[in-house]
Design a protein around this motif. Structure first.
Motif, short mmCIF file in Angstrom:
data_model
loop_
_atom_site.label_atom_id
_atom_site.label_comp_id
_atom_site.label_asym_id
_atom_site.label_seq_id
_atom_site.Cartn_x
_atom_site.Cartn_y
_atom_site.Cartn_z
N LYS A 52 0.85 -1.23 0.06
CA LYS A 52 -0.14 -0.23 0.02
C LYS A 52 0.93 1.21 0.10
N ASN A 53 1.91 1.32 0.84
CA ASN A 53 2.75 2.58 1.00
C ASN A 53 3.60 2.70 -0.22
N ASN A 58 -1.85 7.66 -0.69
CA ASN A 58 -2.85 8.65 -0.62
C ASN A 58 -4.27 7.89 -0.47
N ALA A 59 -4.40 6.87 -0.61
CA ALA A 59 -5.53 5.90 -0.55
C ALA A 59 -5.76 6.00 1.25
N ASP A 60 -7.21 5.55 1.59
CA ASP A 60 -7.74 5.61 2.78
C ASP A 60 -6.91 4.56 3.74
N ALA A 61 -6.58 5.06 4.93
CA ALA A 61 -5.96 4.18 5.83
C ALA A 61 -6.50 2.93 6.03
N THR A 83 -15.75 -1.41 4.73
CA THR A 83 -15.58 0.09 5.53
C THR A 83 -16.71 -0.09 6.63
N VAL A 84 -16.44 0.34 7.96
CA VAL A 84 -17.13 0.21 8.94
C VAL A 84 -17.47 1.49 9.31
N SER A 85 -18.44 2.17 9.37
CA SER A 85 -18.79 3.61 9.88
C SER A 85 -19.43 3.70 11.30
N ARG A 86 -18.98 4.50 12.16
CA ARG A 86 -19.73 4.64 13.32
C ARG A 86 -19.77 6.12 13.79
N LEU A 92 -18.50 11.40 12.15
CA LEU A 92 -18.69 9.89 11.51
C LEU A 92 -17.15 9.52 11.32
N LYS A 93 -16.85 8.24 12.09
CA LYS A 93 -15.41 7.82 11.79
C LYS A 93 -15.89 6.40 11.11
N SER A 94 -14.83 6.30 10.05
CA SER A 94 -14.98 4.90 9.32
C SER A 94 -13.57 4.47 9.35
N LYS A 95 -13.73 2.93 9.31
CA LYS A 95 -12.52 2.22 9.39
C LYS A 95 -12.49 1.14 8.31
#
Length: 169
Positions: A52-53, A58-61, A83-86, A92-95
């Motif tokens: 990824k690096n 620049n992509a989502d973490a 993608t999990v959003s909370r 709004l946080k997303s992982k």
């Protein structure tokens, strides 16, 4: 030949012959000598993050990368990206997570790289379209060959074959 639908009939016929002669596993072993040594989720995370690096800074973490024994090849899921959003307070946080089927613990590194590149490409491109596959081949020029060989391996296993690779040490 479930894993080879969409491929030319001549290729499928050649594979059928190799399966009938019990030579498909030996052919794969000749091309790919041994399984990789990435066995833990931590090692997989480090491996995925290196790729990824190198290509998608620049992509989502990614918050998690793990092997998943619940992913089933039968359901055509070798890996997933989610993608999990909370809601946390007023934000709004997303992982983002990548899960890789456990069968990839005991295959050559090329197959693990192919599925890793595939799932990482979904960070930028959602659909399996031309742009998606261009990104895959940018990250791994031999992506299509590795995908075909992985499909051959899955065909070999579905025909009752044994994993042909010794674990490298």
């Amino acid at each position: 030949m479930n894993y080879l639908t969409g491929y030319p009939d001549t290729l499928q016929s050649q594979v059928r012959d190799l399966v009938a002669q019990d030579r498909l596993g030996a052919m794969l072993l000749k091309k790919y000598r041994c399984a990789h040594e990435i066995r833990t989720d931590k090692a997989l995370y480090d491996y995925v993050m290196d790729i990824k690096n190198s290509f998608l800074r620049n992509a989502d973490a990614l918050s998690k990368v793990a092997f998943d024994s619940k992913l089933q090849v039968i359901a055509h899921a070798l890996g997933t990206h989610t993608t999990v959003s909370r809601v946390q307070g007023s934000k709004l946080k997303s992982k983002r997570e990548i899960r890789v089927a456990s069968l990839f613990k005991e295959v050559p590194i090329e197959f693990l790289r192919m599925i890793t590149v595939h799932e990482l490409a979904h960070l930028k491109e959602k659909a399996h379209d031309k742009a998606f596959y261009q990104l895959c081949t940018y990250m791994e020029p031999d992506y299509h060959q590795f995908e075909l060989d992985l499909r051959l391996y899955l065909t070999h296993m579905a025909a009752g074959g044994q994993a042909p690779w010794p674990v490298s040490r």
